[in-house]
Design a protein around this motif. Structure first.
Motif, mmCIF file in Angstrom:
data_model
loop_
_atom_site.group_PDB
_atom_site.id
_atom_site.type_symbol
_atom_site.label_atom_id
_atom_site.label_comp_id
_atom_site.label_asym_id
_atom_site.label_seq_id
_atom_site.Cartn_x
_atom_site.Cartn_y
_atom_site.Cartn_z
ATOM 1 N N GLY A 39 0.816 -1.209 0.000
ATOM 2 C CA GLY A 39 0.000 0.000 0.000
ATOM 3 C C GLY A 39 0.846 1.253 0.000
ATOM 4 O O GLY A 39 0.784 2.070 -0.930
ATOM 5 N N ILE A 40 1.673 1.426 1.015
ATOM 6 C CA ILE A 40 2.523 2.612 1.126
ATOM 7 C C ILE A 40 3.549 2.628 -0.002
ATOM 8 O O ILE A 40 3.787 3.653 -0.633
ATOM 9 C CB ILE A 40 3.229 2.646 2.496
ATOM 10 C CG1 ILE A 40 2.195 2.734 3.616
ATOM 11 C CG2 ILE A 40 4.202 3.810 2.575
ATOM 12 C CD1 ILE A 40 2.776 2.621 4.997
ATOM 13 N N GLY A 41 4.182 1.475 -0.243
ATOM 14 C CA GLY A 41 5.166 1.397 -1.312
ATOM 15 C C GLY A 41 4.548 1.680 -2.671
ATOM 16 O O GLY A 41 5.146 2.356 -3.514
ATOM 17 N N ALA A 42 3.333 1.182 -2.889
ATOM 18 C CA ALA A 42 2.642 1.423 -4.158
ATOM 19 C C ALA A 42 2.343 2.904 -4.333
ATOM 20 O O ALA A 42 2.537 3.479 -5.416
ATOM 21 C CB ALA A 42 1.349 0.610 -4.206
ATOM 22 N N LEU A 43 1.878 3.542 -3.264
ATOM 23 C CA LEU A 43 1.577 4.967 -3.328
ATOM 24 C C LEU A 43 2.844 5.763 -3.640
ATOM 25 O O LEU A 43 2.839 6.685 -4.464
ATOM 26 C CB LEU A 43 0.982 5.432 -1.994
ATOM 27 C CG LEU A 43 0.690 6.932 -1.864
ATOM 28 C CD1 LEU A 43 -0.327 7.369 -2.918
ATOM 29 C CD2 LEU A 43 0.180 7.250 -0.468
ATOM 30 N N ALA A 44 3.949 5.391 -2.985
ATOM 31 C CA ALA A 44 5.214 6.088 -3.235
ATOM 32 C C ALA A 44 5.642 5.926 -4.689
ATOM 33 O O ALA A 44 6.120 6.876 -5.325
ATOM 34 C CB ALA A 44 6.298 5.556 -2.296
ATOM 35 N N ALA A 63 9.097 16.551 -5.524
ATOM 36 C CA ALA A 63 8.286 15.954 -4.465
ATOM 37 C C ALA A 63 8.480 14.452 -4.426
ATOM 38 O O ALA A 63 8.548 13.844 -3.355
ATOM 39 C CB ALA A 63 6.798 16.290 -4.687
ATOM 40 N N GLY A 64 8.578 13.849 -5.621
ATOM 41 C CA GLY A 64 8.804 12.418 -5.671
ATOM 42 C C GLY A 64 10.111 12.027 -5.037
ATOM 43 O O GLY A 64 10.194 11.035 -4.318
ATOM 44 N N ARG A 65 11.163 12.823 -5.290
ATOM 45 C CA ARG A 65 12.464 12.502 -4.702
ATOM 46 C C ARG A 65 12.418 12.563 -3.182
ATOM 47 O O ARG A 65 13.081 11.796 -2.497
ATOM 48 C CB ARG A 65 13.529 13.460 -5.250
ATOM 49 C CG ARG A 65 13.950 13.160 -6.667
ATOM 50 C CD ARG A 65 15.260 13.848 -7.004
ATOM 51 N NE ARG A 65 15.147 15.296 -6.954
ATOM 52 C CZ ARG A 65 14.799 16.050 -7.997
ATOM 53 N NH1 ARG A 65 14.521 15.492 -9.163
ATOM 54 N NH2 ARG A 65 14.746 17.362 -7.886
ATOM 55 N N SER A 66 11.600 13.481 -2.636
ATOM 56 C CA SER A 66 11.509 13.565 -1.179
ATOM 57 C C SER A 66 10.833 12.339 -0.589
ATOM 58 O O SER A 66 11.161 11.909 0.514
ATOM 59 C CB SER A 66 10.748 14.833 -0.768
ATOM 60 O OG SER A 66 9.381 14.741 -1.114
#
Length: 248
Positions: A39-44, A63-66
């Protein structure tokens, strides 16, 4: 009410994104992040890799890099090192220094903080605190105390709970036990967590002051047990340590 269980939906999304990552050459590290952080990994992955591609936005990519930095310290370190190689700014060097601290690369972190502090724009208490953190990580506790004393002298109004706790720990590491006890007590009044008071109790026990150690540990344990569940979870390490000390 006839829909699929949420766990199945999450699993299906995770599998689909793992396949997408593999086909697009991003399986490392994304396949493992999605697999081990359901879930969290997929969202990231969506935020870091897919959305920026749709938007073509530099802001979205930043934002993605953060997000990935929080999930993958090694990636954060590599990215920070690349940014510094492109342009040597205080922001880029301090980001790399923080990444070094997170990975235990204390000698490298100290070098970066020293370079920042030597520059015309680097005269900031946060950078001196970073250098002290690196010195402490290297086991140079007396030097960390000296650095933090200098920080206090130069910026007497600067307040940092983490810096205050580091000072107490450095004092203890340098064998200045009574000063460490006083510092633990002072920072324990306002630190957002039980760590300083538990460390104070542990130091009291080490010094043979068992009754004081037990009383303080029992007080901490009772306070944490009355706290909300999310606080108890966040403080589980210190609750366990306090309970152990209280039973001695």
């Amino acid at each position: 009410m006839f829909g699929l269980p949420i766990g199945w939906i999450v699993a299906a999304v995770d599998i689909a994104l793992i396949v997408h990552a593999a086909r697009s050459g991003r399986f490392m590290p994304w396949g493992f992040i999605i697999l081990f952080l359901p879930g969290i990994g997929a969202l990231a992955y969506v935020v870091v890799e897919i959305v920026p591609g749709w938007l073509g936005s530099t802001g979205a990519q930043r934002a993605g890099r953060s997000v990935v930095a929080a999930l993958d310290p090694e990636r954060r370190y590599r990215d920070a090192k690349d940014e510094l190689a492109i342009v040597d700014t205080i922001a880029n060097r301090s980001a790399l220094a923080e990444a070094c601290l997170a990975l235990g690369k204390f000698d490298e972190a100290r070098g970066h903080y020293a370079a920042i502090l030597a520059g015309p724009q680097g005269d900031e208490p946060g950078f001196m605190l970073g250098r002290a953190r690196a010195e402490f990580g290297l086991g140079e506790t007396a030097l960390a105390v000296t650095t933090l004393d200098e920080l206090k002298a130069r910026w007497p109004g600067y307040r940092s709970p983490d810096g205050h706790l580091l000072y107490a720990r450095a004092l203890e590491g340098a064998g200045r036990d009574e000063e460490a006890l006083a510092a633990y007590e002072a920072v324990g009044v306002y630190y957002p967590g039980a760590e300083p008071r538990v460390r104070q109790a542990e130091l009291l026990a080490r010094l043979g002051r068992a009754d004081e150690a037990r009383a303080l540990a029992d007080e901490v344990a009772r306070g944490l047990k009355r706290a909300p569940a999310h606080v108890r979870r966040a403080q589980s390490q210190w609750l366990a340590a306090a309970e152990k000390l209280a039973r001695r």
